[in-house]
Design a protein around this motif. Structure first.
Motif, mmCIF file in Angstrom:
data_model
loop_
_atom_site.group_PDB
_atom_site.id
_atom_site.type_symbol
_atom_site.label_atom_id
_atom_site.label_comp_id
_atom_site.label_asym_id
_atom_site.label_seq_id
_atom_site.Cartn_x
_atom_site.Cartn_y
_atom_site.Cartn_z
ATOM 1 N N GLY A 227 5.394 -3.211 8.248
ATOM 2 C CA GLY A 227 5.458 -1.772 8.063
ATOM 3 C C GLY A 227 6.874 -1.250 8.201
ATOM 4 N N ASP B 91 3.013 -1.560 4.429
ATOM 5 C CA ASP B 91 2.610 -0.144 4.414
ATOM 6 C C ASP B 91 3.633 0.696 5.179
ATOM 7 N N GLY C 71 5.572 0.761 0.514
ATOM 8 C CA GLY C 71 4.777 -0.450 0.286
ATOM 9 C C GLY C 71 4.962 -0.973 -1.123
ATOM 10 N N SER D 44 0.312 -3.930 -5.940
ATOM 11 C CA SER D 44 0.651 -2.602 -5.407
ATOM 12 C C SER D 44 -0.579 -1.723 -5.560
ATOM 13 N N ASP E 219 6.337 7.287 1.419
ATOM 14 C CA ASP E 219 5.025 6.610 1.429
ATOM 15 C C ASP E 219 4.946 5.554 0.334
ATOM 16 N N ASP F 98 -2.950 1.890 -4.233
ATOM 17 C CA ASP F 98 -2.945 3.145 -3.492
ATOM 18 C C ASP F 98 -3.988 3.106 -2.381
ATOM 19 N N ARG F 99 -4.833 2.085 -2.405
ATOM 20 C CA ARG F 99 -5.824 1.906 -1.344
ATOM 21 C C ARG F 99 -6.333 0.478 -1.427
ATOM 22 N N THR F 100 -6.971 0.053 -0.365
ATOM 23 C CA THR F 100 -7.586 -1.260 -0.404
ATOM 24 C C THR F 100 -9.072 -1.055 -0.624
ATOM 25 N N LEU G 37 0.339 -7.617 4.227
ATOM 26 C CA LEU G 37 0.146 -6.198 3.939
ATOM 27 C C LEU G 37 1.427 -5.430 4.247
ATOM 28 N N LEU H 245 0.847 -1.197 0.000
ATOM 29 C CA LEU H 245 0.000 0.000 0.000
ATOM 30 C C LEU H 245 0.875 1.235 0.000
ATOM 31 N N GLY H 246 0.431 2.267 -0.688
ATOM 32 C CA GLY H 246 1.230 3.493 -0.649
ATOM 33 C C GLY H 246 0.835 4.491 -1.709
#
Lengths: 159, 431
Positions: free
Chosen positions: A118, A62, A19, A40, A16, A42-44, A60, A9-10
């Motif tokens: 993370g 992040d 991820g 990859s 940022d 930008d949001r789930t 996950l 995620l990122g």
């Protein structure tokens, strides 16, 4: 069939992107034939949720921003142990990661195993490169993640 | 005199990247002032387009919206093909309809399950709703995923797709991918009809209002990608005539423009389409609606959710019919040569009519672009609806109830601010 999903995620904003960078590194390190899908995002979103497999595992990745030392790897083998705070107003349709995981659980879509990886970051400025300490930790984190994925694959083969 | 001031503030909106608030002032004679403020920061897309080559336009406008990028791309290419006098042929027209159907399925299912249904069933969110209606949510996710896959088939990705170009598509999907997806659509069709039956059982507020419906209309199909622009007041226009009748103006309380027809608010979107195009709906869907005892045309704005479910069935059936006859074309686009002038395009985005106007120079560079999205067209109607609905239910009701109703009305339109209106913050002062 992919039993393991790795989701980075990122965003493209400086650290940022960690991820995405680690997810890409994991993809390079894993053999193509393995039943592992690397994404990859930008949001789930809901689409991501629909593609989860309850009999598999989810990793996950992040960025973490808690005033720690940049480059520090944060690992929660069980995501339910992760202290997550739903930030209102920050997520499309009000469904951030905690809400989506909760929804997945309610619908019986949540994978049997969900791990969180993370990394503490220093900045998330648009169009800036990774800071040095974060960049230096990428390979280490990807390698550790791959070890965990191989262990999970061995478990899946056994069972 | 009783005076009650209600300020509903939305500090940060998702998707519209802006801020909004609802200000209502109630006096002894009723609502004195009602303003839906949208502080959507100007995104300058029209300015960003200026000076760009015509081949870049679709890849820029796809970025305007993450939920309805297909609509922006199709309205844009139609404007260009209109000006450049390009006949894209039946293969491209059919595939663009399927591409667009994917967006309707994805967007409608997202709205019905995540935004509207929790409102009507008394839940704060889909997460809560899923506890009692897991199968419904699962079905919604499945249908939404199918819509996304249709977009991906032609656009390479479901969010901000990149497959469309002036003259057609950059590539044609292979036959096996099409057949596989067509099979999934056939399998999902009964579930779409179940969804339609399910939404028709939801107890919706009975609020009857007079309003003008505006949508595209086509004699040969339920209009999505082509047709005249028509209104319930009898207007029949081409896309080129649109701005002679529809007037956008800036109001002080919103950065989004308000659009009026003959000085009046009007409705675009699924309910407007159903009200104007019911006869073009497939007979099986009209039959299902009769069995569900939901009649169109309807003056109940809350029937929008039923309209969305019916359109989901229509989109799936249309896609199946077109994809069953799919053949790999010799080429997926026709050559396009730019020329100077003005082109117009219009299509039916999931939220309603989306109108584009482009002026190009001889080299095919954009000199001027103008885009009128559905949310901006619905804004004045939303304000009107909130006022009528709150007045009908009684302005002496507790503030919390007024706030929840106002939120429900706003979300019913599926505006880009709908997600953020979950966070309406009510402050009341009385004197």
């Amino acid at each position: 069939m992919n039993h393991i999903t790795v989701t980075g995620l990122g965003s493209s904003n400086g650290d940022d992107s960690i991820g995405w960078v680690v997810a890409s590194c994991v993809q390079e390190q894993l053999q193509d034939a393995l039943p592992v899908r690397v994404l990859s995002c930008d949001r789930t979103g809901m689409e991501w949720l629909y593609r989860l497999r309850p009999d598999g595992a989810l990793y996950l990745i992040d960025a973490v921003y808690s005033n720690g030392v940049p480059g520090t790897i944060v690992h929660y083998p069980d995501i339910s142990e992760l202290p997550m705070v739903s930030l209102p107003h920050r997520s499309s349709h009000g469904l951030g990661l905690p809400a989506l995981l909760s929804l997945a659980q309610t619908l019986g879509l949540l994978p049997r195993r969900v791990e969180f990886w993370g990394m503490e970051i220093a900045n998330h400025k648009p169009d800036s490169p990774l800071t040095k300490s974060v960049s230096q930790a990428v390979e280490v984190m990807a390698s550790r993640l791959c070890v965990s994925i191989y262990r999970e694959l061995a478990h899946l083969v056994k069972h | 005199m009783r005076k009650k001031t209600v300020n509903i503030d939305v500090p940060v909106l998702a998707r519209v990247e802006g801020e909004g608030a609802l200000h209502i002032t109630v006096g002894s004679e009723g609502i004195e002032k009602l303003q839906l403020n949208i502080f959507e920061p100007p995104r300058f897309f029209e300015k960003l387009l200026a000076g760009r080559d015509f081949m870049e336009v679709t890849d820029i406008v796809t970025r305007i919206c993450g939920i309805c990028p297909v609509a922006y791309q199709i309205s844009a290419v139609q404007a260009m093909e209109d000006l450049f006098a390009v006949d894209v042929g039946s293969w491209v027209r059919d595939m663009r309809r399927v591409f667009y159907c994917g967006e309707w399925i994805e967007s409608h299912c997202l709205h019905m399950h995540l935004l509207a249904a929790p409102d009507f069933l008394g839940y704060n969110s889909v997460v809560e709703m899923a506890v009692d209606h897991a199968e419904v949510v699962r079905r919604g996710l499945k249908l939404q995923g199918l819509g996304n896959d249709l977009i991906k088939l032609f656009g390479a990705r479901s969010v901000n797709p990149v497959g469309v170009r002036p003259g057609g598509f950059y590539r044609a999907p292979d036959l096996s991918s099409v057949q596989q997806l067509c099979g999934r659509l056939q399998e999902a069709l009964p579930e779409a009809f179940e969804l339609l039956r399910w939404v028709s059982t939801i107890e919706l507020p009975e609020v009857q209002q007079e309003f003008i419906s505006v949508a595209m209309k086509s004699a040969d199909s339920y209009a999505i990608t082509h047709g005249d622009i028509v209104s319930s007041t009898g207007l029949v226009l081409s896309a080129a005539e649109y701005d002679r009748y529809f007037v956008e103006s800036h109001v002080a309380h919103s950065t989004a423009l308000h659009s009026l027809l003959d000085g009046k608010p009007y409705l675009v979107g699924p309910l407007a389409r159903m009200n104007l195009n019911y006869a073009q709906l497939r007979p099986e869907i009209r039959q299902a609606l009769r069995e569900c005892a939901v009649d169109f045309p309807s003056n109940n704005m809350f029937h929008s959710i039923v309209a969305r479910a019916a359109e989901t069935c229509q989109a799936i059936m249309d896609s199946i019919e077109i994809l069953q006859a799919y053949e790999l074309p010799a080429t997926s686009y026709v050559p396009v040569a730019p020329k100077a002038g003005v082109g117009y395009g219009a299509s039916e985005a999931p939220r309603g009519l989306l109108w584009h106007r482009y002026e190009f120079d001889q080299q095919g560079l954009v000199r001027h672009a103008r885009i009128v999205p559905p949310t901006s067209q619905n804004q004045a109607r939303i304000e009107q609806d909130i006022g009528l609905t709150l007045a009908a239910m009684g302005l002496d009701l507790p503030d919390e109830e007024l706030r929840l109703t106002a939120e429900k009305v706003i979300r019913n339109y599926d505006p880009c601010i709908s997600c953020a209106t979950h966070f309406l913050d009510l402050r009341v002062s009385r004197s």
